[in-house]
Structures are given as C-alpha cells and as structure tokens.
Design an enzyme around this catalytic site. Structure first.
Site, PDB file in Angstrom:
ATOM      1  N   LEU A   1      16.328 -46.439  35.235  1.00  0.00           N
ATOM      2  CA  LEU A   1      15.665 -45.387  35.992  1.00  0.00           C
ATOM      3  C   LEU A   1      14.380 -45.007  35.263  1.00  0.00           C
ATOM      4  CD1 LEU A   1      18.735 -43.167  36.971  1.00  0.00           C
ATOM      5  CD2 LEU A   1      17.717 -45.079  38.226  1.00  0.00           C
ATOM      6  N   ASP A   2      13.278 -45.569  35.728  1.00  0.00           N
ATOM      7  CA  ASP A   2      11.991 -45.391  35.071  1.00  0.00           C
ATOM      8  C   ASP A   2      11.480 -43.957  35.248  1.00  0.00           C
ATOM      9  OD1 ASP A   2       9.325 -46.413  33.981  1.00  0.00           O
ATOM     10  OD2 ASP A   2       8.731 -45.676  35.956  1.00  0.00           O
TER      11      ASP A   2
END
Length: 563
Positions: A231-232
């Site tokens: 999850l950037d």
C-alpha cells in the site's frame, strides 16, 4: 471467519470509517462486491518463513528489444536467482504518465510496454508476487479524473477540490510543490488535492463509491496472483480539516477492512504498508498484530545501518534495535536497505541528532548523491531522503580505497538486513552490484533516477560473470541468502534479543522457540580487526569455526554462531 462474521465485521468498519455519514446501503453495496468475488477461483498462499526473500524491481529493469519486459525479467530471474529469491515485488506495473509508474492511469490495465496479465500469470507460477497498489492517488489522465473534470455524476466526489472552509495549516507532505492544482474542466476550472505532484491527484475515500472501487482493485490483485500487496503512501489516504491529514483513524480502519476481506478470500495475503515517517507512526500500521498490516516497511533500518557503517559506531543502531520486538505470529517487519526511492531520513527523527543526519547528507553529496527536501508546516524545509545507490553511500572515501573493501562493506551492511527480525527485501540494483547511475540522473533531472538504472539482458548476464564488482556482490549475497534460508532461527516470527558488545560491534540473538534453534549474529562495524569476549558458544556456520567465548573478526567481518 465465516461469511456472517465477515459481514458483521465489515459493517463495524464502515461505521468507524463514515461515522455519522454511514448509510445502510454501503454494506449492501459491499455485499454485492463480495458476492461477485465469491464466484471467482481463489488460490491459497503459503505462510511466510525464513525462506522468503523479496526482490524489489521494476517490470522493465531487465529488458531485451522486441520482447515484453515481464517475460524477459521472469526468464532472467529463473535462470539466475531461482532458489535464492522467493518473492518478486513488481513496482507499479500499470499504465502511467509520470513518476516511474506512481501516477497510475488505470489500476486494472498492465502497461503494454511490460506485457499483459498473461505475463503476470506466468510470473506467478515461478515466484510469489508482490504488487504495488498506489491507493492514494491517480494520474490526471485517468478516466476517473477525466470524468471528474467533465462533471460526470459517477465521479463527482472521487477527488478533493479546494475548500475555503477547510483548515490546511497542519497538513504534512513530502513535497515542495503546491498542495492543490487547477485543471481545465468541461464547465470551467476545477481544483484537486495533489500530495505529490500536479499529475498525481489524490483520491477521495470519503466517497463510498471511491472506497468500493479501491476495494475491488485490491481484491482483483489478490485474485490475479498477488501473495503480497504494498500500500504505497497509504498514510495520506484520509483528510480531515485541522489535522495533519496523515495516519488518521479512518485510514487505519480502511486497511483493517481490506485485511478482513483478504483473510476471507485468500488468507496470508500480505498487506505491507509503506509510510516513510518517524518510527512510532510507522509501526502503528501493525494494529494489534493480527488485524491490520502483516508487515510495515522498516524505514529506520537503511539510514541507521548507513550511520553505523559510516561512523564505525553501532550505539544508535543497537539502542534502536532494543525497541524492536516480535509483533505476533502473523505480523512482522519488511526490512530493506535500498529501494526505488532514496534513503529516507524521517524515520531517524528522535534517534539520530540533527548533526548526525547532516553528516550523512554531507557524505552522500561527497559520494556523488543528491538530497531531496520536504515542506514543513512552519514554512521551512528539511531533508526528506538521500538519493544515492547504497553501494556508493556506504563508501568512506578516506579509508575504503580498494574494491574488495567496498564490496566487503556492502556485504556487511546486508548481513544486518539478513539477520534482523522480519522479512528481508533486496533491491535489484543492490543484488547485481550497481553504483550511481549519473546518466539516468542527468537525462531526467530526477534525483531518484540515480538508483533506477535498467539493463539490457545480455549485458547484465555477462556482467554477473565478468564484471568483478557485480559478480562478487551477486555471488556473495546469493550465497548468504541461501545459507540464511536453511536456518529456522531467522524465521520472521522468531524472537530477537540485542547483544550489546560495545560500539565496534552490532550483535543480535535470534531464537525460534518452536524448533529450539538459536543463532547469534555478530558484525565488526569497523575497518580494523577486532576481538570481543562474550558468553557465546557454538559454530560459525559461515566458515565452520568453533566459537568458545572469544570472537575475533576482521574489518567488516561477521559471524552467524549456531548454538
């Protein structure tokens, strides 16, 4: 968890996310989504063990003319790291317009230059796969944002316009560009929140329709072969007036919602959160150890290892490491030294002094690197990350004069990575012994390109044999990984105890309570031969030397002593 319990848990999360704005049809809509995915075929994951080692790469890092790059990369890895690397982290592999993939045009469409979903499917037969979910923002060229500009009803709330009643005074962000940009819309100018750049427009999960789309995307990735999902920049996802708009409760609850769904459909799919922030904020994404992320990026490790190997003093690393404990039987740390980004320094706040951080900045500049800054709420700027290849970052110009010494220091730094509690991830340019890519830096003007060099496949195959630096780094790191994989004491869930042997050494004791195996890791962080007396007995599995209370190590030498 059975379906009824899943639905009950989801209802609870939606109420925590939307509070007084919650509507009963939100749950009904997610039930429809769940029903859709229940009709799909789902493969299952194996649990993470000490055998898992992640390889961080772009889908086109290794290429050949006329061939989809995913096909070339897959074949290269099968030929060269099969049995060494287990998990391949493909950095954003979707259509994009800027930031080397992090301005996604379509979350569901593979970049045609890389290949298509069939190439991803083939890749997943040979390696466990980690996909990047750039959940916080989309390209301004995306159909969703274009729909927003065209005032299409479906997309009217998908993005965040400037609001004169919103208090932005505390907003924290890692860029110096404007927080909002203007765009030409069908009916005049429209504004949108842009944490990272004019081309990267933040999504608005306050719109349930947007949250549902994002949820569908993460389930799509898991169904299409992802064993891990990164999850950037997830800490920026939810915004509230008068706050710093980072790590808000709603963001955590969204991740917990996704964890519930992934556990239901494909248990042990690893959620890995990427939040380049001070350590305490970063580890908040582990939740209670069972309900949020499976792993968090260990952002303090790269700069602290660099500080240690630069100053020949392990005191700060040792002190910090004493605060790192086992999380649970399912949650741990995602450890790395280098990545596609720079060496973030925010995680060292409260650990290194301003003077110690400045010393790293000065060294990076001396070694040909660059420095990137962020805006502070008081109008000042401060260092955000150091942009340099890790091999070059480690070099002390006055003493690391020979190639052998530089290589030895590189391997020594990675011995910490491979010994520390958690799962190790190695960046492609580190494994193949790269140095600063000045050509890429100069052509692009982008600081991070200094460590994003890409290689024609025949060149790099030859270099791994005939280039002394590359071949020695690659061979040494590969052999070290394989030795590590055979030892259950290095399980990501095995306990860790710091052994303080003074500033010249960094030492850890890893013990797997289930198997009874114990290994003590000792590294000489100095450029001189050192000896230390300690109550340690066993065999150094690196050279089969028997250790009985006295450990003698050459410059940057380390030992794995098995009791």
């Amino acid at each position: 968890m059975n379906r009824d319990k899943v639905l009950q848990s989801i209802k609870g999360k939606l109420k925590l996310i939307y509070k007084q704005n919650y509507k009963t049809d939100y749950l009904d809509s997610l039930i429809e989504l769940i029903s859709k995915w229940e009709k799909a075929n789902w493969a299952q994951n194996d649990q993470i063990t000490q055998k898992n080692v992640y390889f961080i790469t772009y889908g086109d890092s290794i290429y050949e003319n006329g061939v989809p790059t995913l096909e070339t990369l897959n074949k290269f890895l099968k030929d060269h790291v099969n049995g060494v690397i287990t998990d391949v982290h493909l950095l954003p592999m979707f259509e994009y317009t800027s930031d080397d993939g992090f301005s996604v045009v379509d979350y569901r469409q593979i970049d045609a230059n890389l290949g298509d979903w069939s190439h991803i499917h083939s890749f997943a037969k040979d390696f466990r796969m980690m996909y990047d979910f750039v959940a916080n923002h989309l390209s301004k060229s995306s159909s969703w944002f274009q729909g927003y500009l065209n005032d299409e009803e479906q997309y009217k709330d998908f993005f965040i316009p400037h609001d004169e009643n919103f208090d932005y005074s505390k907003v924290v962000r890692p860029r110096t560009s404007p927080l909002f940009h203007e765009y030409k819309g069908k009916n005049g100018l429209k504004t949108a929140w842009t944490t990272f750049s004019e081309d990267q427009v933040d999504v608005n999960p306050k719109s349930f329709s947007m949250l549902k789309e994002l949820t569908d995307v993460i389930l799509l990735y898991a169904n299409k072969g992802a064993s891990s999902i990164r999850l950037d920049a997830i800490g920026f996802l939810w915004k509230e007036s008068g706050t710093n708009c980072m790590h808000l409760e709603e963001t955590h609850e969204i991740i917990k919602l996704w964890r519930i769904l992934l556990d239901y459909f494909k248990k042990d799919t690893q959620i890995i959160t990427e939040t380049n922030v001070p350590h305490k904020e970063n580890i908040s994404y582990l939740g209670n150890g069972t309900d949020e992320a499976h792993m968090v990026y260990q952002f303090a490790l790269p700069p602290l290892v660099l500080h240690t190997m630069t100053t020949h003093d392990s005191s700060k690393l040792t002190s910090w490491a004493k605060t790192i404990d086992k999380v649970s039987e399912t949650a741990t740390y995602f450890n790395f030294l280098a990545s596609h980004d720079g060496i973030g320094v925010r995680a060292t706040e409260g650990i290194l002094t301003d003077e110690e951080r400045k010393a790293l900045v000065d060294k990076v500049v001396e070694n040909g690197g660059r420095v990137s800054y962020k805006n502070n709420t008081d109008g000042t700027q401060s260092v955000y990350e150091l942009n340099i290849n890790y091999f070059d970052a480690l070099v002390n110009q006055a003493e690391d004069r020979t190639l052998d010494m530089k290589i030895k220091k590189m391997i020594a730094a990675h011995s910490i990575l491979f010994s520390f509690i958690g799962v190790p991830a190695i960046y492609y340019n580190s494994l193949i012994g790269s140095t600063n890519d000045y050509k890429g830096l100069e052509q692009s003007g982008i600081n991070r390109r200094i460590n994003r060099e890409k290689f024609e496949v025949s060149y790099i195959r030859d270099a791994l044999v005939n280039d002394e630096r590359r071949s020695k780094v690659f061979k040494s790191l590969s052999e070290l990984i394989q030795l590590r994989q055979a030892e259950s004491a290095f399980s990501p869930y095995a306990s860790q105890k710091v052994v303080d042997l003074g500033p010249a050494f960094f030492a850890l004791e890893r013990e797997n309570n289930q198997t009874g195996e114990k290994i003590t890791f000792i590294l000489n962080v100095t450029a001189e031969k050192k000896a230390v007396s300690a109550a340690i007995k066993g065999t150094n599995i690196l050279n089969n030397v028997i250790i009985d209370g006295m450990v003698e190590l050459e410059a940057y030498e380390f030992a794995w002593i098995k009791a």
